[in-house]
Write a protein that holds these residues in place. Structure first.
Motif, PDB file in Angstrom:
ATOM      1  N   GLU A 252     -98.248  13.293 -46.437  1.00  0.00           N
ATOM      2  CA  GLU A 252     -97.876  12.000 -47.085  1.00  0.00           C
ATOM      3  C   GLU A 252     -97.463  11.740 -48.554  1.00  0.00           C
ATOM      4  O   GLU A 252     -98.208  12.744 -49.141  1.00  0.00           O
ATOM      5  N   PHE A 253     -96.721  11.273 -49.035  1.00  0.00           N
ATOM      6  CA  PHE A 253     -96.452  11.053 -50.409  1.00  0.00           C
ATOM      7  C   PHE A 253     -96.960   9.490 -50.957  1.00  0.00           C
ATOM      8  O   PHE A 253     -96.452   8.454 -50.170  1.00  0.00           O
ATOM      9  N   GLU A 254     -97.875   9.368 -51.819  1.00  0.00           N
ATOM     10  CA  GLU A 254     -98.212   7.929 -52.076  1.00  0.00           C
ATOM     11  C   GLU A 254     -98.073   7.704 -53.545  1.00  0.00           C
ATOM     12  O   GLU A 254     -98.356   8.257 -54.321  1.00  0.00           O
ATOM     13  N   GLY A 255     -97.369   6.759 -53.930  1.00  0.00           N
ATOM     14  CA  GLY A 255     -97.255   6.210 -55.151  1.00  0.00           C
ATOM     15  C   GLY A 255     -96.548   7.177 -56.232  1.00  0.00           C
ATOM     16  O   GLY A 255     -96.794   7.114 -57.512  1.00  0.00           O
ATOM     17  N   CYS A 256     -95.514   8.004 -55.622  1.00  0.00           N
ATOM     18  CA  CYS A 256     -94.888   8.893 -56.559  1.00  0.00           C
ATOM     19  C   CYS A 256     -93.683   8.206 -57.094  1.00  0.00           C
ATOM     20  O   CYS A 256     -93.088   7.444 -56.665  1.00  0.00           O
ATOM     21  N   THR A 257     -93.191   8.685 -58.364  1.00  0.00           N
ATOM     22  CA  THR A 257     -92.159   8.190 -59.128  1.00  0.00           C
ATOM     23  C   THR A 257     -91.400   9.084 -59.874  1.00  0.00           C
ATOM     24  O   THR A 257     -91.839  10.076 -60.229  1.00  0.00           O
ATOM     25  N   ALA A 258     -90.083   8.572 -60.010  1.00  0.00           N
ATOM     26  CA  ALA A 258     -88.971   9.677 -60.620  1.00  0.00           C
ATOM     27  C   ALA A 258     -87.835   8.904 -61.000  1.00  0.00           C
ATOM     28  O   ALA A 258     -87.861   7.783 -60.792  1.00  0.00           O
ATOM     29  N   GLY A 259     -87.002   9.629 -61.913  1.00  0.00           N
ATOM     30  CA  GLY A 259     -85.676   8.903 -62.325  1.00  0.00           C
ATOM     31  C   GLY A 259     -84.902   8.781 -61.004  1.00  0.00           C
ATOM     32  O   GLY A 259     -84.294   7.849 -60.672  1.00  0.00           O
ATOM     33  N   ARG A 260     -84.998   9.890 -60.303  1.00  0.00           N
ATOM     34  CA  ARG A 260     -84.206   9.904 -58.922  1.00  0.00           C
ATOM     35  C   ARG A 260     -85.235  10.511 -58.046  1.00  0.00           C
ATOM     36  O   ARG A 260     -85.547  11.483 -58.226  1.00  0.00           O
ATOM     37  N   GLY A 261     -85.219  10.179 -56.733  1.00  0.00           N
ATOM     38  CA  GLY A 261     -85.918  10.549 -55.520  1.00  0.00           C
ATOM     39  C   GLY A 261     -87.491  10.591 -55.774  1.00  0.00           C
ATOM     40  O   GLY A 261     -88.016  11.579 -56.346  1.00  0.00           O
ATOM     41  N   GLY A 262     -87.950   9.331 -55.710  1.00  0.00           N
ATOM     42  CA  GLY A 262     -89.175   8.841 -56.142  1.00  0.00           C
ATOM     43  C   GLY A 262     -90.317  10.108 -55.526  1.00  0.00           C
ATOM     44  O   GLY A 262     -91.202  10.281 -56.122  1.00  0.00           O
ATOM     45  N   ALA A 263     -90.328  10.180 -54.206  1.00  0.00           N
ATOM     46  CA  ALA A 263     -91.145  11.127 -53.520  1.00  0.00           C
ATOM     47  C   ALA A 263     -90.422  12.545 -53.567  1.00  0.00           C
ATOM     48  O   ALA A 263     -91.089  13.506 -54.112  1.00  0.00           O
ATOM     49  N   ILE A 264     -89.189  12.553 -53.066  1.00  0.00           N
ATOM     50  CA  ILE A 264     -88.637  13.923 -52.861  1.00  0.00           C
ATOM     51  C   ILE A 264     -87.308  14.095 -53.341  1.00  0.00           C
ATOM     52  O   ILE A 264     -86.526  13.040 -53.120  1.00  0.00           O
ATOM     53  N   GLY A 265     -86.773  14.859 -54.073  1.00  0.00           N
ATOM     54  CA  GLY A 265     -85.546  15.371 -54.494  1.00  0.00           C
ATOM     55  C   GLY A 265     -85.151  16.553 -53.993  1.00  0.00           C
ATOM     56  O   GLY A 265     -85.774  17.562 -53.943  1.00  0.00           O
ATOM     57  N   ALA A 266     -83.729  16.755 -53.543  1.00  0.00           N
ATOM     58  CA  ALA A 266     -83.331  18.162 -53.191  1.00  0.00           C
ATOM     59  C   ALA A 266     -81.777  18.127 -53.427  1.00  0.00           C
ATOM     60  O   ALA A 266     -81.218  17.319 -53.197  1.00  0.00           O
ATOM     61  N   SER A 267     -81.563  19.463 -53.818  1.00  0.00           N
ATOM     62  CA  SER A 267     -80.094  19.680 -54.301  1.00  0.00           C
ATOM     63  C   SER A 267     -79.925  21.217 -53.962  1.00  0.00           C
ATOM     64  O   SER A 267     -80.486  21.849 -53.582  1.00  0.00           O
ATOM     65  N   ALA A 268     -78.459  21.484 -54.594  1.00  0.00           N
ATOM     66  CA  ALA A 268     -77.959  22.903 -54.720  1.00  0.00           C
ATOM     67  C   ALA A 268     -77.960  23.536 -53.417  1.00  0.00           C
ATOM     68  O   ALA A 268     -78.504  24.624 -53.228  1.00  0.00           O
ATOM     69  N   SER A 269     -77.384  22.837 -52.308  1.00  0.00           N
ATOM     70  CA  SER A 269     -77.601  23.471 -51.003  1.00  0.00           C
ATOM     71  C   SER A 269     -78.834  24.007 -50.337  1.00  0.00           C
ATOM     72  O   SER A 269     -79.011  24.969 -49.725  1.00  0.00           O
ATOM     73  N   SER A 270     -79.841  23.176 -50.776  1.00  0.00           N
ATOM     74  CA  SER A 270     -81.242  23.562 -50.250  1.00  0.00           C
ATOM     75  C   SER A 270     -81.490  22.988 -49.038  1.00  0.00           C
ATOM     76  O   SER A 270     -80.567  22.355 -48.254  1.00  0.00           O
ATOM     77  N   SER A 271     -82.473  23.508 -48.242  1.00  0.00           N
ATOM     78  CA  SER A 271     -82.789  22.951 -46.822  1.00  0.00           C
ATOM     79  C   SER A 271     -84.104  22.161 -46.836  1.00  0.00           C
ATOM     80  O   SER A 271     -85.190  22.895 -47.740  1.00  0.00           O
ATOM     81  N   LEU A 272     -84.408  21.002 -46.253  1.00  0.00           N
ATOM     82  CA  LEU A 272     -85.444  20.220 -46.249  1.00  0.00           C
ATOM     83  C   LEU A 272     -85.826  19.815 -44.657  1.00  0.00           C
ATOM     84  O   LEU A 272     -85.035  19.322 -43.970  1.00  0.00           O
ATOM     85  N   SER A 273     -87.134  20.009 -44.327  1.00  0.00           N
ATOM     86  CA  SER A 273     -87.408  19.442 -42.857  1.00  0.00           C
ATOM     87  C   SER A 273     -88.640  18.720 -42.879  1.00  0.00           C
ATOM     88  O   SER A 273     -89.818  19.274 -43.781  1.00  0.00           O
TER      89      SER A 273
END
Length: 313
Positions: free
Chosen positions: A129-150
């Motif tokens: 669980e992600f609760e009350g997270c914040t960011a400029g982009r992707g408040g809980a999770i950000g992924a980029s540059a050909s990464s993989s996420l499950s």
């Protein structure tokens, strides 16, 4: 709580670090103000039965990955000059999180709770669980540059991207970090926030998740509730060639200031496939629950339930 910490060598040759709560207890870890708790440049980090408490304030946020960053590099050393861990001849960074919670994590840039970046970087999250997270982009999770996420059986609650009443705090932080310049992309994004314009969409995308730059993501039995984005994609935003397969999931009560209260698909070569996804009570000030921008590759919905307009293009 109890804490078990161990380091071992996997059959692949990667060093594996394990932090696990035993006998039904949970390990509680506090992220330091102004910095993240874990930075995985190579090797494999496993967290199980862990609670991570962030600093909870944007003024003390890390640049990316507020509590955890997984970022693989191309050289033989990681960012700190330590010997990198190889798998199949390349630097590999892996994260596995099971039965855990990330709470009140914050990032100035991308990924309030977690940032995954690099073609040999991957993250697998199970019952987390992600609760009350914040960011400029992707408040809980950000992924980029050909990464993989499950993500499997995970929940994102009350997370936000660019969710502030004014840009004053971000302006002050940018001044402090020396990134407020006329040609700085960060500066452009902050100026857009300050004057209320959405024409510069560098910040405020993906209240729950921001997936971009060739990332491949699989989301199964994921619930995104009460997440907000100042610009696009209250629940999630796909950018720059990202591919996401989302199944048996829910996006509930999410909001966006510009478009895509539940989902925004922004740039070219981006693909989203939704199968048995329920979207309810989501809204956007200037667009529909799902907003598909120009030059996207495809957005396919199967057995999806909506309570409003299906697309805005």
């Amino acid at each position: 709580s109890t804490r078990e910490g161990s380091s071992q060598m996997e059959s692949t040759g990667l060093v594996k670090v394990v932090i696990r709560g035993e006998n039904g207890s949970r390990v509680v870890l506090q992220a330091p103000p102004g910095g993240r708790l874990f930075d995985v440049a190579s090797g494999h980090l496993l967290l199980q039965n862990v609670v991570i408490e962030g600093s909870g304030g944007r003024a003390y946020a890390a640049e990316e990955g507020g509590c955890i960053r997984v970022a693989s590099g191309a050289s033989g050393e990681d960012d700190d000059g330590d010997q990198a861990q190889y798998e199949g001849g390349v630097v590999t960074a892996k994260l596995t999180v099971i039965d855990s919670t990330l709470r009140q994590c914050a990032a100035f840039g991308t990924g309030g709770g977690l940032m995954v970046s690099g073609s040999t970087a991957s993250a697998i999250l199970l019952r987390t669980e992600f609760e009350g997270c914040t960011a400029g982009r992707g408040g809980a999770i950000g992924a980029s540059a050909s990464s993989s996420l499950s993500l499997t059986s995970c929940r994102l609650t009350s997370c936000s991207a660019g969710d502030f009443r004014s840009g004053a705090d971000w302006y002050a932080l940018a001044q402090l970090r020396g990134v407020w310049t006329e040609r700085s992309e960060v500066g452009e994004g902050l100026r857009a926030l300050l004057d209320g314009s959405s024409s510069v969409a560098l910040y405020g995308n993906g209240g729950g998740l921001l997936l971009g730059n060739g990332t491949i993501a699989n989301l199964s039995n994921v619930t995104i509730v009460g997440c907000d984005a100042l610009d696009r994609g209250g629940g999630l935003c796909l950018d720059s060639g990202a591919t996401v397969d989302m199944s048996t999931s829910e996006v509930i009560d999410c909001r966006a200031g510009y478009g895509g209260g539940a989902l925004a698909v922004r740039l070219k070569d981006t693909r989203a496939s939704l199968h048995m996804v329920a979207i309810s009570s989501c809204s956007a000030t200037r667009g529909a629950m799902i907003r598909v921008g120009a030059a996207h590759r495809a957005t396919t919905c199967h057995d999806a339930a909506y309570d409003g307009p299906r697309h805005r293009t």
